[in-house]
Design a protein around this motif. Structure first.
Motif, short mmCIF file in Angstrom:
data_model
loop_
_atom_site.label_atom_id
_atom_site.label_comp_id
_atom_site.label_asym_id
_atom_site.label_seq_id
_atom_site.Cartn_x
_atom_site.Cartn_y
_atom_site.Cartn_z
N HIS A 1 39.87 36.01 50.98
CA HIS A 1 39.67 34.83 50.15
C HIS A 1 38.57 35.08 49.12
O HIS A 1 37.78 36.01 49.25
CB HIS A 1 39.34 33.60 51.00
N GLU B 1 27.89 32.87 46.48
CA GLU B 1 28.06 31.42 46.37
C GLU B 1 27.15 30.75 45.35
O GLU B 1 27.44 29.64 44.89
CB GLU B 1 27.82 30.74 47.73
N LYS C 1 36.86 32.13 47.99
CA LYS C 1 36.28 30.79 47.93
C LYS C 1 34.78 30.79 47.67
O LYS C 1 34.23 29.79 47.25
CB LYS C 1 36.62 30.00 49.18
N SER D 1 33.32 29.40 44.25
CA SER D 1 33.58 28.00 43.87
C SER D 1 32.47 27.38 43.03
O SER D 1 32.69 26.36 42.38
CB SER D 1 33.85 27.15 45.10
N HIS E 1 41.93 29.83 45.81
CA HIS E 1 40.96 28.80 46.16
C HIS E 1 39.56 29.36 45.91
O HIS E 1 39.20 30.42 46.39
CB HIS E 1 41.13 28.37 47.61
N GLY E 2 38.80 28.64 45.14
CA GLY E 2 37.46 29.06 44.74
C GLY E 2 37.32 29.13 43.25
O GLY E 2 36.23 29.17 42.72
#
Length: 121
Positions: A87, A63, A89, A92, A114-115
């Motif tokens: 996923h 992240e 994400k 992001s 998504h991300g």
């Protein structure tokens, strides 16, 4: 078999390997998570390459990465052959233009990108 990346918790930065990858996580059929990489922050000078990790369900732990360089093959991000990945994400924080291509293929359970909304080119 490698189940986790435990032991990398204190690593805060990465260089660029001979093929131009900063992080290469490949062919770890029992690897379940990347949580131990959560201290890696900022820009990677090379590519992020996640390949053939059969039990990996997320990229949680990445992240804090906000920019990617590229590898010698011209890719900045490659996520391939991770059949349990649900996923991405956790990517992001990566934003702006990338030096190379984004390649996301053969991730059977991945239902969205998504991300990646903050990547502009």
């Amino acid at each position: 078999a490698l189940l986790s990346l435990q032991g990398l918790e204190g690593v805060t930065g990465w260089g660029r390997g001979t093929a131009g990858n900063s992080i290469l996580i490949s062919q770890n059929p029992q690897l379940q998570g990347l949580d131990a990489m959560s201290a890696v922050c900022g820009q990677l000078p090379g590519a992020l390459y996640i390949n053939a990790n059969a039990q990996l369900q997320s990229l949680r732990g990445l992240e804090c990465i906000d920019a990617l360089g590229s590898n010698d093959a011209g890719s900045s991000l490659l996520v391939k052959d991770n059949p349990s990945l649900l996923h991405i994400k956790s990517l992001s924080a990566v934003r702006g233009g990338l030096a190379g291509a984004v390649v996301i293929i053969k991730n059977d359970q991945l239902a969205s990108l998504h991300g990646l909304e903050n990547i502009t080119g």
